[in-house]
Design a protein around this motif. Structure first.
Motif, PDB file in Angstrom:
ATOM      1  N   LEU A  66       0.840  -1.188   0.000  1.00 58.06           N
ATOM      2  CA  LEU A  66       0.000   0.000   0.000  1.00 58.06           C
ATOM      3  C   LEU A  66       0.876   1.238   0.000  1.00 58.06           C
ATOM      4  CD1 LEU A  66      -2.685  -1.031   2.646  1.00 58.06           C
ATOM      5  CD2 LEU A  66      -2.642  -1.500   0.175  1.00 58.06           C
ATOM      6  N   ASP A  67       0.496   2.215  -0.805  1.00 58.65           N
ATOM      7  CA  ASP A  67       1.211   3.485  -0.862  1.00 58.65           C
ATOM      8  C   ASP A  67       0.280   4.563  -0.333  1.00 58.65           C
ATOM      9  OD1 ASP A  67       1.883   6.141  -2.363  1.00 58.65           O
ATOM     10  OD2 ASP A  67       3.665   4.911  -2.631  1.00 58.65           O
ATOM     11  N   PRO A  68       0.757   5.488   0.506  1.00 57.82           N
ATOM     12  CA  PRO A  68      -0.144   6.486   1.087  1.00 57.82           C
ATOM     13  C   PRO A  68      -0.664   7.506   0.089  1.00 57.82           C
ATOM     14  CG  PRO A  68       2.117   6.945   1.712  1.00 57.82           C
ATOM     15  CD  PRO A  68       2.129   5.609   1.042  1.00 57.82           C
ATOM     16  N   GLY A  70      -0.368   7.070  -3.820  1.00 58.68           N
ATOM     17  CA  GLY A  70      -0.734   6.590  -5.146  1.00 58.68           C
ATOM     18  C   GLY A  70      -1.221   5.158  -5.105  1.00 58.68           C
ATOM     19  N   ARG A  71      -1.999   4.802  -6.110  1.00 61.83           N
ATOM     20  CA  ARG A  71      -2.495   3.443  -6.190  1.00 61.83           C
ATOM     21  C   ARG A  71      -1.367   2.476  -6.534  1.00 61.83           C
ATOM     22  NH1 ARG A  71      -7.271   3.346 -10.212  1.00 61.83           N
ATOM     23  NH2 ARG A  71      -5.899   4.787 -11.304  1.00 61.83           N
ATOM     24  N   THR A  72      -1.499   1.265  -6.046  1.00 61.18           N
ATOM     25  CA  THR A  72      -0.603   0.175  -6.410  1.00 61.18           C
ATOM     26  C   THR A  72      -1.453  -0.943  -6.993  1.00 61.18           C
ATOM     27  OG1 THR A  72      -0.722  -0.594  -4.117  1.00 61.18           O
ATOM     28  CG2 THR A  72       1.219   0.683  -4.746  1.00 61.18           C
ATOM     29  N   TRP A  73      -0.820  -1.827  -7.759  1.00 58.37           N
ATOM     30  CA  TRP A  73      -1.603  -2.871  -8.415  1.00 58.37           C
ATOM     31  C   TRP A  73      -0.737  -4.048  -8.792  1.00 58.37           C
ATOM     32  CZ3 TRP A  73      -0.935   2.042 -10.551  1.00 58.37           C
ATOM     33  CH2 TRP A  73      -0.022   2.128 -11.596  1.00 58.37           C
ATOM     34  N   ALA A  88      -5.062  -1.308  -5.184  1.00 56.31           N
ATOM     35  CA  ALA A  88      -5.221  -0.640  -3.885  1.00 56.31           C
ATOM     36  C   ALA A  88      -5.483   0.842  -4.123  1.00 56.31           C
ATOM     37  CB  ALA A  88      -3.970  -0.823  -3.034  1.00 56.31           C
ATOM     38  N   TRP A  89      -6.461   1.363  -3.403  1.00 56.64           N
ATOM     39  CA  TRP A  89      -6.900   2.756  -3.538  1.00 56.64           C
ATOM     40  C   TRP A  89      -6.595   3.506  -2.247  1.00 56.64           C
ATOM     41  CZ3 TRP A  89     -10.387   3.779  -7.842  1.00 56.64           C
ATOM     42  CH2 TRP A  89     -10.769   2.633  -8.550  1.00 56.64           C
ATOM     43  N   PRO A  90      -5.659   4.437  -2.237  1.00 59.29           N
ATOM     44  CA  PRO A  90      -5.452   5.250  -1.046  1.00 59.29           C
ATOM     45  C   PRO A  90      -6.696   6.097  -0.739  1.00 59.29           C
ATOM     46  CG  PRO A  90      -3.591   5.432  -2.541  1.00 59.29           C
ATOM     47  CD  PRO A  90      -4.686   4.739  -3.288  1.00 59.29           C
ATOM     48  N   THR A 165      -9.284   7.939   5.712  1.00 59.65           N
ATOM     49  CA  THR A 165      -8.203   7.321   6.483  1.00 59.65           C
ATOM     50  C   THR A 165      -7.822   5.919   6.022  1.00 59.65           C
ATOM     51  OG1 THR A 165      -9.808   6.481   8.101  1.00 59.65           O
ATOM     52  CG2 THR A 165      -8.796   8.634   8.558  1.00 59.65           C
ATOM     53  N   GLU A 166      -8.704   5.206   5.343  1.00 58.17           N
ATOM     54  CA  GLU A 166      -8.474   3.794   5.052  1.00 58.17           C
ATOM     55  C   GLU A 166      -8.291   3.528   3.564  1.00 58.17           C
ATOM     56  OE1 GLU A 166      -8.129   1.555   7.406  1.00 58.17           O
ATOM     57  OE2 GLU A 166      -8.593   2.984   9.006  1.00 58.17           O
ATOM     58  N   HIS A 167      -7.345   2.648   3.232  1.00 53.80           N
ATOM     59  CA  HIS A 167      -7.230   2.145   1.870  1.00 53.80           C
ATOM     60  C   HIS A 167      -8.429   1.244   1.547  1.00 53.80           C
ATOM     61  CE1 HIS A 167      -3.052   3.484   1.611  1.00 53.80           C
ATOM     62  NE2 HIS A 167      -3.018   3.054   0.358  1.00 53.80           N
ATOM     63  N   ALA A 168      -8.750   1.176   0.280  1.00 50.58           N
ATOM     64  CA  ALA A 168      -9.651   0.146  -0.228  1.00 50.58           C
ATOM     65  C   ALA A 168      -8.842  -0.722  -1.191  1.00 50.58           C
ATOM     66  CB  ALA A 168     -10.846   0.764  -0.944  1.00 50.58           C
TER      67      ALA A 168
END
Length: 203
Positions: A66-68, A70-73, A88-90, A165-168
């Motif tokens: 997870l990146d605070p 930008g999205r990761t995939w 992952a969606w910050p 506050t939470e990633h999805a």
């Protein structure tokens, strides 16, 4: 198998990883007929079953860094030649309005929650640059962890993580593999074609 994880710092990037989108050279969206092979590929229902099953794979979901900002995939092997992604969606990130270039698909939330806004109307595939939408065509849904949805070839939507506050985390699958994505701006009832992305920009 998966490809290396990458990050995208843009909050309005497409649901697939993408670099700077290509400008539209033709002022009207091009028609994208369904490929002849599409009939033998997975249905939207089969893609939905796949994304739900994959989203329930706790080890796979936990493997996505997870990146605070930008999205990761990770790119996944989808069923029967489909294109699939674990994303992952910050907090506060989203896609903007877009379609899927004539592919059908499905997505499911694995962690957190995603908000989807969509249009309950089939748009013309060509011959326009700006449309005024009628009242009553907007649809909203919130997909919490474990929830998913399938969509057809003409689906236009935007997806957001509205948490502060939470990633999805979510799983997406498309068939045929996306030939393009059209991106739109929205100002009230006015939908305007802005850009067209091609696979080379997100692969």
């Amino acid at each position: 198998m998966s490809v290396p994880v990458r990050a995208d710092a843009g909050s309005d990037a497409s649901p697939l990883p993408a670099s700077a989108p290509a400008a539209v050279s033709d002022p009207a969206p091009a028609a994208v007929p369904a490929p002849a092979s599409a009939a033998s590929g997975p249905t939207a229902a089969a893609l939905l079953a796949f994304v739900r099953r994959t989203a329930a794979d706790a080890a796979l979901v936990a493997s996505l860094p997870l990146d605070p900002e930008g999205r990761t995939w990770i790119r996944l092997d989808g069923p029967a030649g489909s294109e699939a992604w674990l994303i992952a969606w910050p907090p506060g990130t989203g896609t903007g309005w877009h379609d899927h270039g004539g592919s059908h698909g499905a997505f499911s939330t694995a962690a957190g929650a995603l908000q989807e806004d969509s249009l309950a109307v089939r748009l013309p595939t060509e011959g326009w640059k700006t449309l005024e939408l009628a009242e009553g065509v907007d649809r909203e849904r919130r997909l919490a962890a474990g929830e998913g949805r399938a969509f057809g070839r003409h689906h236009v939507h935007e997806v957001r993580n509205e948490s502060e506050t939470e990633h999805a985390i979510s799983v997406h699958a498309y068939y045929p593999p996306l030939p393009m994505m059209r991106r739109y701006s929205r100002n009230g009832a006015v939908l305007r074609l802005e850009q067209v992305e091609v696979p080379e920009e997100w692969q």
